[in-house]
Every structure is written in C-alpha cells, then in structure tokens.
Design a protein around this motif. Sequence first.
Motif, mmCIF file in Angstrom:
data_model
loop_
_atom_site.group_PDB
_atom_site.id
_atom_site.type_symbol
_atom_site.label_atom_id
_atom_site.label_comp_id
_atom_site.label_asym_id
_atom_site.label_seq_id
_atom_site.Cartn_x
_atom_site.Cartn_y
_atom_site.Cartn_z
ATOM 1 N N ARG A 88 23.628 14.900 8.394
ATOM 2 C CA ARG A 88 25.059 14.671 8.162
ATOM 3 C C ARG A 88 25.269 13.406 7.333
ATOM 4 O O ARG A 88 26.114 13.376 6.441
ATOM 5 C CB ARG A 88 25.807 14.544 9.492
ATOM 6 C CG ARG A 88 25.962 15.813 10.286
ATOM 7 C CD ARG A 88 27.014 16.738 9.744
ATOM 8 N NE ARG A 88 28.319 16.145 9.599
ATOM 9 C CZ ARG A 88 29.309 16.260 10.463
ATOM 10 N NH1 ARG A 88 29.157 16.944 11.563
ATOM 11 N NH2 ARG A 88 30.472 15.696 10.222
ATOM 12 N N SER A 124 24.301 14.220 3.772
ATOM 13 C CA SER A 124 25.306 15.046 3.106
ATOM 14 C C SER A 124 26.539 14.226 2.745
ATOM 15 O O SER A 124 27.135 14.423 1.683
ATOM 16 C CB SER A 124 25.690 16.250 3.967
ATOM 17 O OG SER A 124 26.414 15.857 5.093
ATOM 18 N N CYS A 125 26.935 13.292 3.612
ATOM 19 C CA CYS A 125 28.069 12.419 3.285
ATOM 20 C C CYS A 125 27.765 11.560 2.064
ATOM 21 O O CYS A 125 28.621 11.370 1.201
ATOM 22 C CB CYS A 125 28.426 11.539 4.475
ATOM 23 S SG CYS A 125 29.201 12.427 5.825
ATOM 24 N N VAL A 148 20.953 20.627 3.465
ATOM 25 C CA VAL A 148 21.513 19.295 3.662
ATOM 26 C C VAL A 148 23.018 19.326 3.922
ATOM 27 O O VAL A 148 23.541 18.479 4.630
ATOM 28 C CB VAL A 148 21.196 18.399 2.445
ATOM 29 C CG1 VAL A 148 21.871 17.059 2.543
ATOM 30 C CG2 VAL A 148 19.701 18.206 2.308
ATOM 31 N N ILE A 149 23.701 20.307 3.378
ATOM 32 C CA ILE A 149 25.159 20.303 3.507
ATOM 33 C C ILE A 149 25.655 21.402 4.447
ATOM 34 O O ILE A 149 26.372 21.137 5.410
ATOM 35 C CB ILE A 149 25.821 20.429 2.118
ATOM 36 C CG1 ILE A 149 25.432 19.207 1.280
ATOM 37 C CG2 ILE A 149 27.326 20.548 2.239
ATOM 38 C CD1 ILE A 149 25.830 19.283 -0.160
ATOM 39 N N LEU A 165 27.826 13.927 -1.081
ATOM 40 C CA LEU A 165 29.152 14.399 -1.460
ATOM 41 C C LEU A 165 30.108 13.279 -1.849
ATOM 42 O O LEU A 165 31.078 13.510 -2.563
ATOM 43 C CB LEU A 165 29.761 15.225 -0.321
ATOM 44 C CG LEU A 165 29.038 16.542 -0.027
ATOM 45 C CD1 LEU A 165 29.640 17.214 1.186
ATOM 46 C CD2 LEU A 165 29.085 17.464 -1.225
ATOM 47 N N LEU A 211 21.430 22.513 -1.058
ATOM 48 C CA LEU A 211 22.800 22.616 -0.559
ATOM 49 C C LEU A 211 22.828 23.221 0.837
ATOM 50 O O LEU A 211 23.552 22.751 1.719
ATOM 51 C CB LEU A 211 23.659 23.454 -1.504
ATOM 52 C CG LEU A 211 23.964 22.841 -2.861
ATOM 53 C CD1 LEU A 211 24.746 23.826 -3.708
ATOM 54 C CD2 LEU A 211 24.716 21.543 -2.712
#
Length: 106
Positions: free
Chosen positions: A25, A28-29, A52-53, A32, A49
Amino acid sequence: KAKKLQWGIGQTPALTRVSTLCLFRTLSCLLLSGAIVGFTVQSAHPALLFSVIILPYTMCYWVFTFLAFQWISIVHNKKLSRTPFKRVQLAFITTNWFLLVVVVAL
C-alpha cells in the motif's frame, strides 16, 4: 499453560500478511502520487499494476468485508451457534469473487 504472544514480524503469519499489505500500500501510494519520477500508470507493466496497486486494495476490501460479515453473523446469531459465520460464508465468498472479477475485467 498459556502461550506467550510473539509480536515480531515474520513470527506469526497474520503479522507477515499485514506487514506485506502495508508495504504494498505504501509503494502504491508513492507510485500514484508522482513521488517516483518517471513512473506513469500508462507506462507501467500490467503485472506491476496488478501486484502493487490492484491486489493490495482488493485484499483490504476482503479484510473489511470479512469483518462486516463476521459482525453480521454474530449479531444475527439467534441460536447461539458456535460457528455463526457458516451461515453467511457463501455470501462473503460470492461478494469477494464478484469484486475480483469486476476489478480484473477493468
């Protein structure tokens, strides 16, 4: 004799899973938010993608729906069954599989 709880990371499977989820998480933050220069969602490999997301957020949804269905099964346990979750287990699995299919299809 009561067992002593061990809270070290990697000593219990639940803590390992939660730690891994937190790591993905956080990654991914960072991805993004634009903090990692040169990364765009359009240029990323689909496997990256997904792992990780999409996967960490799906796992969080599973945890939250599990808590919700556990709560529902306990609140509506009028017969005081020892395994109240068995009654709502099919709905829990169906809900999560439906979400997984929708997210992967997008």
